[in-house]
Design an enzyme around this catalytic site. Structure first.
Site: not given
Ligand code: ZN
Length: 341
Positions: A160, A194
């Site tokens: 992220h 993910d």
């Molecule tokens: Zn994640």
């Protein structure tokens, strides 16, 4: 398989996370790495090692210099603080309005972060750098041909983290560090499985034609990170067509996941990369507390075997996965299958 461990991961232990107006225990905790390590030791066939001494060069290749300086200095500020409350730097206000300027330390917390899950603590910089250094080491082993695959066992995760912002528990983008390093030797594909979209990796390579980013994840209409990960985000400039997002509905199980994975693998194959960076998160597991997908543990062996069929030298980077009872088994299944065991 060689496992490159982040030796500093336990320097970063968030005291909690902000969710809907209350502080809850942080899902992203040191126990995650411990259960993975225990599962790999029990499975056998894995050799653990640490990266060489801390070095910022690998993060400077993918993150903005001022952001790196901010993280380093904010961690040092938290370390110096005497008041326990001042040892946790949380953002409270984020940039708004035209041409926002941030001139004070409180403002910088919002400038360099995009959510309330990602505090800066005394050991945050060291822990994040340890993960990036582990990823760089794994990339070097693959680039030199010393190994066909190496696994980066680290937390906090990385996918992220954008060029100049932390968020989603992530500070330095470990997968991007590996991909950038490998890209000096040939085209690279990043495959991110993910459950959350790898917005940071997409952001860092969005205008690059030599790094393909492919992500299979929960539809951002309802799942973190909400503002990134839609199917119509396909890259820009020279990178147009080198970003593929495959968002899936909440509750996705193996039957719905399989064709999406096949499409992602087909896209990687068509790109003809020299190297693969495999961002692996186990938060697609049916027991994960924040994912919302329904993949059983046995599916992870199938996942590892499918990715192995690409036949690419690979750096496998640990991203999320928050059910401590399932996490170690999921990682062991993927890596064993990837090794062909
Ligand atoms: Zn994640």
């Amino acid at each position: 398989m060689r496992v490159i461990l982040n030796p500093k991961h336990a320097d970063h232990v968030p005291p909690g996370e902000w969710e809907g107006g209350t502080v809850i225990p942080c899902y992203e905790a040191p126990g995650r790495l411990e259960v993975i390590r225990a599962a790999l030791e029990a499975a056998g066939g894995f050799a653990f090692e640490e990266p060489p001494k801390p070095n910022e060069e690998c993060v400077a290749a993918v993150h903005h210099a001022a952001y790196i300086t901010y993280l380093r200095e904010a961690s040092a500020e938290a370390k110096r603080a005497r008041d326990p409350a001042a040892k946790q730097l949380w953002p409270t206000v984020f940039p708004f309005g035209p041409n926002p300027r941030a001139t004070g330390t409180r403002a910088l917390r919002g400038l360099y972060c995009f959510d309330t899950y990602t505090p800066i603590l005394p050991g945050t910089f060291a822990a994040a750098l340890g993960g990036a250094n582990a990823a760089a080491r794994a990339a070097d082993l693959i680039a030199e041909g010393a190994e066909r695959a190496a696994y980066v066992l680290t937390r906090p995760p990385g996918h992220h983290a954008e060029h100049d912002r932390c968020g989603g528990y992530c500070y330095f983008n470990n997968a991007a560090v590996a991909a950038e390093r490998l890209s000096k030797r040939g085209p690279v594909a990043v495959l991110d499985v993910d459950v959350h979209h790898g917005n940071g990796t997409q952001h860092i390579f969005y205008s690059r034609a030599d790094v393909l980013t492919v992500s299979v994840h929960g539809d951002p209409a309802g799942l973190y990170p909400f503002f990134s990960g839609f199917a119509d985000e396909t890259g820009t400039g020279a990178g147009l067509g080198a970003n593929l997002n495959i968002p899936l509905a909440p509750g996705t199980g193996a039957n719905e996941y399989r064709p999406a994975l096949a499409r992602a693998i087909e896209a990687v194959s068509r790109f003809k990369p020299a190297f693969l960076v495999f961002s692996f998160g186990a938060d697609t597991h049916e027991a994960d507390p924040i994912g919302g997908f329904k993949l059983p543990t046995k599916f992870f062996a199938e996942l590892g075997a499918k990715v192995r069929e690409l036949g690419l030298p690979a750096v496998i980077v640990q991203e999320g996965g928050y059910d401590l009872a399932a996490l170690g088994g999921c990682v062991a299944e993927v890596l064993k299958a990837y090794s062909g065991n």
